[in-house]
Each structure stands twice: as structure tokens, then as C-alpha cells.
Design a protein around this motif. Structure first.
Motif, PDB file in Angstrom:
ATOM      1  N   LEU A 182     -16.496  34.899 -45.270  1.00 18.08           N
ATOM      2  CA  LEU A 182     -16.039  34.458 -46.586  1.00 18.08           C
ATOM      3  C   LEU A 182     -14.672  33.782 -46.500  1.00 18.08           C
ATOM      4  O   LEU A 182     -14.377  32.848 -47.247  1.00 18.08           O
ATOM      5  CB  LEU A 182     -15.961  35.648 -47.549  1.00 18.08           C
ATOM      6  CG  LEU A 182     -17.300  36.194 -48.057  1.00 18.08           C
ATOM      7  CD1 LEU A 182     -17.081  37.484 -48.853  1.00 18.08           C
ATOM      8  CD2 LEU A 182     -18.022  35.156 -48.921  1.00 18.08           C
ATOM      9  N   PHE A 183     -13.850  34.243 -45.579  1.00 24.62           N
ATOM     10  CA  PHE A 183     -12.494  33.712 -45.428  1.00 24.62           C
ATOM     11  C   PHE A 183     -12.505  32.265 -44.939  1.00 24.62           C
ATOM     12  O   PHE A 183     -11.511  31.553 -45.088  1.00 24.62           O
ATOM     13  CB  PHE A 183     -11.711  34.589 -44.451  1.00 24.62           C
ATOM     14  CG  PHE A 183     -10.214  34.507 -44.612  1.00 24.62           C
ATOM     15  CD1 PHE A 183      -9.587  35.232 -45.607  1.00 24.62           C
ATOM     16  CD2 PHE A 183      -9.443  33.729 -43.766  1.00 24.62           C
ATOM     17  CE1 PHE A 183      -8.202  35.176 -45.763  1.00 24.62           C
ATOM     18  CE2 PHE A 183      -8.066  33.653 -43.917  1.00 24.62           C
ATOM     19  CZ  PHE A 183      -7.445  34.392 -44.926  1.00 24.62           C
ATOM     20  N   GLN A 184     -13.624  31.851 -44.355  1.00 23.42           N
ATOM     21  CA  GLN A 184     -13.715  30.467 -43.868  1.00 23.42           C
ATOM     22  C   GLN A 184     -13.965  29.474 -44.994  1.00 23.42           C
ATOM     23  O   GLN A 184     -13.745  28.273 -44.829  1.00 23.42           O
ATOM     24  CB  GLN A 184     -14.837  30.351 -42.824  1.00 23.42           C
ATOM     25  CG  GLN A 184     -14.657  31.237 -41.618  1.00 23.42           C
ATOM     26  CD  GLN A 184     -13.253  31.170 -41.049  1.00 23.42           C
ATOM     27  OE1 GLN A 184     -12.814  30.112 -40.594  1.00 23.42           O
ATOM     28  NE2 GLN A 184     -12.540  32.291 -41.062  1.00 23.42           N
ATOM     29  N   LYS A 185     -14.428  29.964 -46.130  1.00 24.95           N
ATOM     30  CA  LYS A 185     -14.650  29.089 -47.279  1.00 24.95           C
ATOM     31  C   LYS A 185     -13.334  28.921 -48.034  1.00 24.95           C
ATOM     32  O   LYS A 185     -12.533  29.846 -48.134  1.00 24.95           O
ATOM     33  CB  LYS A 185     -15.726  29.683 -48.198  1.00 24.95           C
ATOM     34  CG  LYS A 185     -17.072  29.892 -47.508  1.00 24.95           C
ATOM     35  CD  LYS A 185     -18.088  30.480 -48.464  1.00 24.95           C
ATOM     36  CE  LYS A 185     -19.421  30.753 -47.764  1.00 24.95           C
ATOM     37  NZ  LYS A 185     -20.056  29.507 -47.290  1.00 24.95           N
ATOM     38  N   GLU A 186     -13.120  27.738 -48.574  1.00 25.00           N
ATOM     39  CA  GLU A 186     -11.839  27.446 -49.215  1.00 25.00           C
ATOM     40  C   GLU A 186     -11.537  28.418 -50.344  1.00 25.00           C
ATOM     41  O   GLU A 186     -10.436  28.961 -50.446  1.00 25.00           O
ATOM     42  CB  GLU A 186     -11.848  26.003 -49.748  1.00 25.00           C
ATOM     43  CG  GLU A 186     -10.515  25.578 -50.322  1.00 25.00           C
ATOM     44  CD  GLU A 186     -10.519  24.119 -50.753  1.00 25.00           C
ATOM     45  OE1 GLU A 186      -9.583  23.746 -51.481  1.00 25.00           O
ATOM     46  OE2 GLU A 186     -11.451  23.375 -50.381  1.00 25.00           O
ATOM     47  N   ARG A 187     -12.535  28.650 -51.198  1.00 26.22           N
ATOM     48  CA  ARG A 187     -12.317  29.564 -52.316  1.00 26.22           C
ATOM     49  C   ARG A 187     -12.136  30.988 -51.831  1.00 26.22           C
ATOM     50  O   ARG A 187     -11.292  31.737 -52.338  1.00 26.22           O
ATOM     51  CB  ARG A 187     -13.501  29.478 -53.285  1.00 26.22           C
ATOM     52  CG  ARG A 187     -13.332  30.364 -54.506  1.00 26.22           C
ATOM     53  CD  ARG A 187     -14.286  29.998 -55.600  1.00 26.22           C
ATOM     54  NE  ARG A 187     -14.046  30.758 -56.801  1.00 26.22           N
ATOM     55  CZ  ARG A 187     -14.380  30.373 -58.009  1.00 26.22           C
ATOM     56  NH1 ARG A 187     -14.958  29.196 -58.168  1.00 26.22           N
ATOM     57  NH2 ARG A 187     -14.150  31.127 -59.054  1.00 26.22           N
TER      58      ARG A 187
END
Length: 429
Positions: A324-329
Motif C-alpha cells: 500500500l505504501f507504494q501507491k501515492e495515496r
């Protein structure tokens, strides 16, 4: 040839923000666990009284959700990150041509002192001293192969717990006979219940001195409990999983390991949820029945299965968080926790200080009276304030206050605390 002098605390620019945010996430879960189990006094209450607090439907649901998603999962994740941090420090020391052993020993020695002070002067549930002691054993694995590390993980999570558990269960019967073993087990249970009752009375006192004396006495009485060797084996196993993950750079190079992390997510949550479901069903089925003096063989094995489930669930959480941390949001939302992770030691100690005031008799006096749902909400409220404070503090300082003490004592000199002011020439446009 002089010894390299490059050893020192890492700069802010060297930090892995994913790990900081994940550590903040783990700290939140650990605080909830400590609050609903120990700070609230729930672990000290007689069984009937604790069940009465859980009797309303809301509390039954919250209790089940806590057992399913939080209990032991976040402390497992926190332990995993300790081992991963060791791996990271080791690789950085090697890159600088320095040995990690002298500095890390001093670091663990200081942590042990902080932990023992925390345990006896503030709160009996300290984990820092245990981490420090097990950390010395972790040093023995710094040059071992990945295969050796993973083999020991299996030994520490499956073989040794089963051997220790069955020895504790059947050893007294073989040595002294079934009746004598049953009497000794009951005496141990009665003694433990008396110690817990005395602690609850002490914590309920309106005197700070009485409360802390009861805390220190209980801590001393439980230094050598039969379950401590098993607990330390489990913690070492978690450290070693973190050491292996750090060597593979699983959370430092997420894009490269995305496929593996998805597998860890699938298997971690799959196995973790399966074991949690089984444990929940057994708990609901046995609810209200008296605990046997000597647990049955399948119950002894269930302890080991639970620990495996905690490990898988914790790793599943780590993998999900990293992806999840790899997604911008996701990075924007989850990154809010990074400052809390950077000063986790300070916040952990602050949680104890605030909680003894909230729960003990000399403070707001919630100990033994607060339902689980309110303990969860209270801990989330306190942690939210801590996150804000962490952002404010780290906007001016390099370390949290406890981290500064830890590092300064480790390196034998006061570390620079304030952040260097920004260079106007660089920021001017």
C-alpha cells in the motif's frame, strides 16, 4: 591500523520511511494490546469479573475482533522490525568498514538499563529489557547463512516450544506423580492469582507510592516465571525472521520484491486468519467452563499453533502495508505514522506514563472498571495525540528525547539534537 571512526547514529536522509511508518503502525497496535490487557487491569481481574465486563454484545464483538486482528499480531510485527533494524544497521556498518558488535552491545546494554528502569519504576509490562537480552543472542546469528537462520526460526517457533510446553505439562507428573503434580499446579495458579490480586489492589490505591511499590513487587515476583524461556525463544524467532527479511531487502526494495510480498500477504493472512478462526471457535466453545489445572495435550500444541499464526498474520500485515505504501495515496496516508515510528521509544515510554495516570487509582482510576471498547477508543485517542506531537517534535529535533538519551549513552557523547537550519542559498528562488 586504527579502527574506523565512522560509527554513529544514522542521518535523517538515510532513514527508510516505509520502515518508520510501519514501526508507527506496529506501535499503535502494541499500545492497544497493552491498554486492553494490562493498563486497564483486565489481566488482573478474576475470570468471572473479566467476563462480566465482556458480557454486553458490543463488548463481546470488540473482544472477538481484538483477539482476531490485534492480540499478539502487532507485538510480533514490532519484534520482526527489531530484527530487521539489526540487519539494516549491520549492512550499514559493513559498508563503512566498521564492526557492528561493539556499538550494538553498548546499544543493547543501554536499552536494558532503560527497560529495567521502566519495568520497576513505571510499568511491569516492559518489553525493552527482554528485547535487549534476546538482542545479545541475535548477535550470534550475524554471520550465519540464511538457511541456518530459517532453520532456527523453525526450531524456535515449533520444536522448542513444543518440547518446553510438553515438558512443563508432563514432566511434573513423571517426576512426582499425577496427584502431586496437580496439587503443585494448583498451588502455582493460586499464587499467581494472589500476586495479580495484590497488584490490582496496589494499582487501585490513591497513593502513587503504593501503586508503584505494588508494580515493582509484581515485576520482581515475575522475573523468573516458567513461561519466560518459551517467550524469549519466540521473540528470538521473530528477530531472526526480521534479520532474514533485512538481508533480502524486502522492505527496502519493495518494487523488486513485489511478487514475493504478494505471496507473503496471501499466505500470511491466509494462515493467520485460519489459526485465529480456530482459536476463536475454541475460545467461544470453552467460554464459561473452568480452566483445567493441567492443560490437555491438544491445548499445549495449540499454544505453538497460535504463535505460528501470530507470525504469519504479522508478516501479512507488513506485506500489505509495504504494498500500500507504494501507491501515492497510500504513502500519503500511511506516511503520517513515520514520525511516530522514528521516536517509537519515546512514545512507548510516554504511553506507560500517560496510561498509569489514566488507569491507576491516584489518577483517573479506570483500572478494573473500563470495558474493552472504551480502552480501545482511549488508546487510539492518546496515540493520535502522540502522532501530532511526534510531527511537531521532529520538525525541530533529530531524535525523540528517549532516542537522544539512548544514542548519547551508546556513543559516549551527547549527540547533536537540533536540526540544522535550512541553507537560505539553496531554498532561495
Amino acid at each position: 591500523m586504527p579502527e574506523p571512526s565512522s560509527a554513529g547514529p544514522i542521518d535523517v536522509s538515510e532513514r527508510v520511511h516505509l520502515l518508520d511508518a510501519l514501526r508507527g503502525f506496529a506501535l499503535c497496535g502494541v499500545f492497544i494490546s497493552n491498554s486492553v490487557t494490562w493498563f486497564s487491569g483486565r489481566a488482573l481481574l478474576p475470570r468471572e469479573q473479566a467476563q462480566a465486563l465482556n458480557a454486553p454484545l458490543l463488548e463481546t464483538v470488540v473482544s472477538a475482533l481484538y483477539a482476531f486482528f490485534i492480540d499478539q499480531k502487532f507485538v510480533t510485527l514490532f519484534s520482526f522490525l527489531f530484527g530487521l533494524g539489526f540487519s539494516l544497521q549491520m549492512s550499514r556498518a559493513e559498508a563503512r568498514g566498521a564492526s557492528i558488535v561493539p556499538v550494538y552491545r553498548r546499544r543493547l546494554g543501554v536499552l536494558l538499563l532503560i527497560g529495567l528502569t521502566h519495568m520497576f519504576a513505571l510499568w511491569v509490562g516492559d518489553i525493552l529489557s527482554t528485547y535487549a537480552l534476546v538482542g545479545f543472542v541475535l548477535l550470534l546469528f550475524r554471520e550465519r547463512s540464511d538457511r541456518t537462520v530459517l532453520t532456527w526460526v523453525a526450531v524456535l517457533f515449533v520444536a522448542l516450544p513444543l518440547i518446553i510446553s510438553f515438558a512443563q505439562r508432563y514432566g511434573p507428573e513423571l517426576l512426582h506423580g499425577q496427584e502431586e503434580a496437580a496439587r503443585a499446579a494448583q498451588a502455582t495458579r493460586d499464587e499467581d492469582a494472589a500476586h495479580r490480586a495484590a497488584l490490582l489492589v496496589g494499582l487501585s490505591s490513591d497513593s502513587v507510592l503504593t501503586s508503584q511499590q505494588a508494580n515493582a513487587k509484581f515485576a520482581w515476583q515475575n522475573l523468573a516465571t516458567p513461561g519466560r524461556p518459551l517467550w524469549m525463544c519466540i521473540i528470538l524467532g521473530r528477530f531472526l525472521v526480521g534479520l532474514w527479511a533485512g538481508r533480502k531487502r524486502l522492505l527496502e526494495d519493495v518494487e523488486r520484491h513485489r511478487k514475493l510480498l504478494r505471496k507473503i500477504l496471501f499466505w500470511g493472512l491466509g494462515v493467520g486468519i485460519s489459526v485465529a478462526t480456530l482459536a476463536l471457535v475454541l475460545n467461544l466453545r470453552n467460554r464459561g467452563t473452568p480452566m483445567p489445572v493441567s492443560p490437555r495435550a491438544w491445548m499445549v500444541g495449540m499454544r505453538t499453533l497460535r504463535e505460528v499464526g501470530y507470525l504469519f498474520m504479522g508478516l501479512g500485515y507488513a506485506a500489505a502495508f509495504a504494498l500500500l505504501f507504494q501507491k501515492e495515496r497510500g504513502k500519503k496516508v500511511l506516511g503520517v505514522l513515520a514520525p511516530a515510528g522514528r521516536m517509537a521509544l519515546s512514545l512507548y515510554l510516554m504511553q506507560s506514563l500517560v496510561s498509569v495516570w489514566l488507569y491507576d487509582g491516584w489518577g483517573l482510576g479506570f483500572v478494573g472498571h473500563l470495558p474493552m471498547s472504551r480502552s480501545v477508543l482511549l488508546s487510539l485517542g492518546v496515540f493520535s495525540v502522540q502522532v501530532v506531537l511526534a510531527h511537531l517534535w521532529l520538525s525541530r529535533f533529530r531524535f525523540g528525547p528517549a532516542e537522544w538519551v539512548w544514542r548519547s549513552l551508546t556513543y559516549g557523547r551527547a549527540q547533536p539534537m537540533r536540526l540544522a537550519p535550512a541553507n537560505p542559498a539553496r531554498t532561495a528562488h
